[in-house]
Enzyme design. Sequence first.
Site, mmCIF file in Angstrom:
data_model
loop_
_atom_site.group_PDB
_atom_site.id
_atom_site.type_symbol
_atom_site.label_atom_id
_atom_site.label_comp_id
_atom_site.label_asym_id
_atom_site.label_seq_id
_atom_site.Cartn_x
_atom_site.Cartn_y
_atom_site.Cartn_z
ATOM 1 N N GLU A 150 38.056 44.737 31.361
ATOM 2 C CA GLU A 150 38.535 45.201 32.596
ATOM 3 C C GLU A 150 38.783 46.685 32.831
ATOM 4 O O GLU A 150 38.677 47.219 33.788
ATOM 5 C CB GLU A 150 39.728 44.270 32.963
ATOM 6 C CG GLU A 150 39.516 42.957 33.686
ATOM 7 C CD GLU A 150 38.927 43.036 34.880
ATOM 8 O OE1 GLU A 150 39.630 43.594 35.878
ATOM 9 O OE2 GLU A 150 37.873 42.217 35.140
ATOM 10 N N TYR B 207 45.957 45.297 36.674
ATOM 11 C CA TYR B 207 45.932 44.897 35.355
ATOM 12 C C TYR B 207 45.089 45.863 34.720
ATOM 13 O O TYR B 207 45.461 46.041 33.484
ATOM 14 C CB TYR B 207 45.492 43.369 35.315
ATOM 15 C CG TYR B 207 44.647 43.040 34.018
ATOM 16 C CD1 TYR B 207 45.804 42.294 33.115
ATOM 17 C CD2 TYR B 207 43.309 42.917 33.670
ATOM 18 C CE1 TYR B 207 45.265 42.035 31.990
ATOM 19 C CE2 TYR B 207 42.861 42.571 32.331
ATOM 20 C CZ TYR B 207 43.924 42.042 31.523
ATOM 21 O OH TYR B 207 43.467 41.350 30.303
ATOM 22 N N SER C 5 40.745 45.337 26.979
ATOM 23 C CA SER C 5 40.011 44.425 28.087
ATOM 24 C C SER C 5 38.927 45.057 28.570
ATOM 25 O O SER C 5 38.833 46.322 28.733
ATOM 26 C CB SER C 5 40.857 44.030 28.946
ATOM 27 O OG SER C 5 39.792 43.378 29.856
HETATM 28 P P1 NAP Z 1 46.925 34.036 28.096
HETATM 29 O O1 NAP Z 1 46.402 32.549 27.791
HETATM 30 O O2 NAP Z 1 47.201 34.151 29.396
HETATM 31 O O3 NAP Z 1 48.013 34.235 27.066
HETATM 32 C C1 NAP Z 1 49.162 35.442 27.395
HETATM 33 C C2 NAP Z 1 50.106 35.374 26.286
HETATM 34 O O4 NAP Z 1 51.059 36.131 26.429
HETATM 35 C C3 NAP Z 1 51.016 33.967 26.452
HETATM 36 O O5 NAP Z 1 51.261 33.424 25.221
HETATM 37 C C4 NAP Z 1 51.962 34.363 27.425
HETATM 38 O O6 NAP Z 1 53.283 33.394 27.206
HETATM 39 C C5 NAP Z 1 52.122 35.799 26.595
HETATM 40 N N1 NAP Z 1 53.337 36.612 27.384
HETATM 41 C C6 NAP Z 1 53.124 36.947 28.737
HETATM 42 N N2 NAP Z 1 54.093 37.811 28.981
HETATM 43 C C7 NAP Z 1 54.645 37.927 27.941
HETATM 44 C C8 NAP Z 1 56.073 38.516 27.781
HETATM 45 N N3 NAP Z 1 56.743 39.359 28.667
HETATM 46 N N4 NAP Z 1 56.686 38.550 26.397
HETATM 47 C C9 NAP Z 1 56.004 37.780 25.391
HETATM 48 N N5 NAP Z 1 54.829 37.223 25.424
HETATM 49 C C10 NAP Z 1 54.512 37.213 26.667
HETATM 50 O O7 NAP Z 1 45.811 35.166 27.713
HETATM 51 P P2 NAP Z 1 44.728 35.151 26.753
HETATM 52 O O8 NAP Z 1 43.406 34.642 27.217
HETATM 53 O O9 NAP Z 1 45.144 34.351 25.436
HETATM 54 O O10 NAP Z 1 44.352 36.520 26.189
HETATM 55 C C11 NAP Z 1 45.211 37.187 25.090
HETATM 56 C C12 NAP Z 1 45.175 38.555 25.288
HETATM 57 O O11 NAP Z 1 43.978 39.424 25.411
HETATM 58 C C13 NAP Z 1 46.081 39.207 26.579
HETATM 59 O O12 NAP Z 1 46.582 40.444 26.321
HETATM 60 C C14 NAP Z 1 44.764 39.502 27.403
HETATM 61 O O13 NAP Z 1 44.997 40.357 28.538
HETATM 62 C C15 NAP Z 1 43.717 39.863 26.496
HETATM 63 N N6 NAP Z 1 42.195 39.694 26.926
HETATM 64 C C16 NAP Z 1 42.198 38.473 27.110
HETATM 65 C C17 NAP Z 1 40.559 38.299 27.345
HETATM 66 C C18 NAP Z 1 39.955 36.956 27.679
HETATM 67 O O14 NAP Z 1 38.916 36.750 28.281
HETATM 68 N N7 NAP Z 1 40.858 36.047 27.533
HETATM 69 C C19 NAP Z 1 39.689 39.443 27.490
HETATM 70 C C20 NAP Z 1 40.210 40.735 27.124
HETATM 71 C C21 NAP Z 1 41.733 40.844 26.731
HETATM 72 P P3 NAP Z 1 53.668 32.256 28.024
HETATM 73 O O15 NAP Z 1 52.657 31.024 27.111
HETATM 74 O O16 NAP Z 1 55.293 31.786 27.922
HETATM 75 O O17 NAP Z 1 53.024 32.626 29.286
HETATM 76 O O1 G4F Z 2 37.754 34.379 35.419
HETATM 77 P P1 G4F Z 2 38.500 35.485 36.067
HETATM 78 O O2 G4F Z 2 39.916 35.324 36.688
HETATM 79 O O3 G4F Z 2 38.438 36.754 34.880
HETATM 80 P P2 G4F Z 2 38.490 38.253 34.939
HETATM 81 O O4 G4F Z 2 39.119 38.726 36.427
HETATM 82 O O5 G4F Z 2 37.276 38.727 34.663
HETATM 83 O O6 G4F Z 2 39.676 38.520 33.929
HETATM 84 C C1 G4F Z 2 39.893 38.145 32.530
HETATM 85 O O7 G4F Z 2 38.812 38.668 31.800
HETATM 86 C C2 G4F Z 2 39.195 40.021 31.393
HETATM 87 C C3 G4F Z 2 38.105 40.628 30.475
HETATM 88 O O8 G4F Z 2 37.344 41.249 31.464
HETATM 89 C C4 G4F Z 2 40.644 39.884 30.580
HETATM 90 F F1 G4F Z 2 41.066 41.021 30.302
HETATM 91 C C5 G4F Z 2 41.574 39.149 31.805
HETATM 92 O O9 G4F Z 2 42.600 39.063 30.968
HETATM 93 C C6 G4F Z 2 40.998 37.950 32.133
HETATM 94 O O10 G4F Z 2 40.879 37.069 30.892
HETATM 95 O O11 G4F Z 2 37.466 36.036 37.195
HETATM 96 C C7 G4F Z 2 36.023 36.507 36.870
HETATM 97 C C8 G4F Z 2 35.337 36.572 37.824
HETATM 98 C C9 G4F Z 2 36.024 37.582 38.913
HETATM 99 O O12 G4F Z 2 34.837 38.426 39.409
HETATM 100 C C10 G4F Z 2 36.483 37.069 40.022
HETATM 101 O O13 G4F Z 2 36.415 37.464 41.318
HETATM 102 O O14 G4F Z 2 35.164 35.405 38.961
HETATM 103 C C11 G4F Z 2 35.441 35.602 40.102
HETATM 104 N N1 G4F Z 2 35.887 34.715 40.937
HETATM 105 C C12 G4F Z 2 35.228 34.013 42.018
HETATM 106 N N2 G4F Z 2 35.856 32.879 42.510
HETATM 107 C C13 G4F Z 2 37.027 33.864 40.659
HETATM 108 C C14 G4F Z 2 36.865 32.861 41.581
HETATM 109 N N3 G4F Z 2 37.865 34.149 39.724
HETATM 110 C C15 G4F Z 2 39.059 33.233 39.852
HETATM 111 N N4 G4F Z 2 40.024 33.305 38.707
HETATM 112 N N5 G4F Z 2 39.190 32.378 40.680
HETATM 113 C C16 G4F Z 2 38.121 31.894 41.664
HETATM 114 O O15 G4F Z 2 38.364 30.888 42.498
#
Ligand code: NAP
Ligand code: G4F
Length: 323
Positions: free
Chosen positions: A128, A150, A126
């Site tokens: 992050e 995280y 990520s």
């Molecule tokens: P998400 O919608 O939160 O999905 C997370 C998945 O992980 C869900 O299927 C969840 O299952 C499963 N999970 C959580 N804990 C588990 C456990 N203990 N054992 C098995 N499965 C488990 O996340 P996403 O946005 O699809 O992201 C996918 C991956 O990419 C994550 O690793 C995230 O950290 C990473 N990532 C995401 C972003 C982004 O912007 N979306 C960016 C960079 C990296 P349940 O449905 O049962 O909760």
């Molecule tokens: O949408 P966010 O919660 O995403 P964040 O923290 O960037 O993390 C996501 O992206 C990561 C990749 O860089 C993934 F690895 C991670 O699993 C996840 O998918 O927040 C984005 C930004 C932050 O700066 C937060 O402080 O939005 C700001 N924000 C402002 N108001 C808020 C809010 N975020 C959330 N969730 N809720 C608010 O009300």
Amino acid sequence: MPSTRRALITGVTGQDGSYLAELLLSQGYEVIGMVRRSSTVNFERIAHIQDRIRLVPGDVLDEVSLLEILREHRPGEVYNLAAQSFVQTSWRQPVFTGEATALGVTRILDAIRLTDPESRFYQASSSEMFGRVRETPQNELTSFYPRSPYGVAKVYGHWITVNYRESYGMHASSGILFNHESPRRGLEFVTRKVTHGVAKIKAGLETELRLGNLESKRDWGYAGEYVKAMWTMLQQDEPDDYVVATGETHSVRELCEIAFDRAGLDWEAHVVVDEQFLRPAEVDLLVGDASKARAKLGWKAEVGFAELVQMMVDADIDLLRRQ
Ligand code: NAP
Ligand code: G4F
């Protein structure tokens, strides 16, 4: 030998898991989706393809379940998307986040090493990990400075992937993906919180939307096209690490402007800043340099920020109408 046309996805019920499963099915793969036990079924994102995926019970907290799945199904490709993925929750549950998001990676890598070490592995790293950024834009060589439990857990997952590649010669790749969104995004993440909030205000169900830091900036892309980069990484002869991003950055404030405007609303009349959504430590700015992914994988983001936000607002307005 593991089958090269069979893939295991952990986290298949999540946003990315559902898009990746669709992509792999369209490529003719047999898809094994690992799901953890819960008291209610949460397969909404994969309901439309559920009869084409083999769902198997398992948990990244439980290595035996991983070993059994790998022994039984022998996938040629393993995509590790499972994680506690919500940054804000990671301050409330830092140990659980470490167990799932960090040590979960070692459990699955070790299970692969013990069963079929020639299987190819993808780790969902990520942006992050860059946290308090050391340079802008961020690329594969930028040092990490995570700002949340995280982010720290993801740094561990990233380096253990590199370590298993270097220690055991495994085909283990890490995709450093910047934020990617879609109508399937969880409601707690800011893009979906805003687009769903707009739809509720438009429908007269709410009058305000409470948010945290409006100034923070992210490189937001469309999840539907980011999963292609994951798959392409595992088709390379050599494993490697890649940044996947759009190269543009936008603030939460801009997100609000575009989303409310799409629904014919004035964001300033509805958005309220609420301290409960501020974080103990913030990542102020992320913007990725994905030139390596472009050069080596032929991958490039096509969907722009405004198009993405508008797609999500339209989908949420539609969703509420149907409900
Ligand atoms: P998400 O919608 O939160 O999905 C997370 C998945 O992980 C869900 O299927 C969840 O299952 C499963 N999970 C959580 N804990 C588990 C456990 N203990 N054992 C098995 N499965 C488990 O996340 P996403 O946005 O699809 O992201 C996918 C991956 O990419 C994550 O690793 C995230 O950290 C990473 N990532 C995401 C972003 C982004 O912007 N979306 C960016 C960079 C990296 P349940 O449905 O049962 O909760
Ligand atoms: O949408 P966010 O919660 O995403 P964040 O923290 O960037 O993390 C996501 O992206 C990561 C990749 O860089 C993934 F690895 C991670 O699993 C996840 O998918 O927040 C984005 C930004 C932050 O700066 C937060 O402080 O939005 C700001 N924000 C402002 N108001 C808020 C809010 N975020 C959330 N969730 N809720 C608010 O009300």
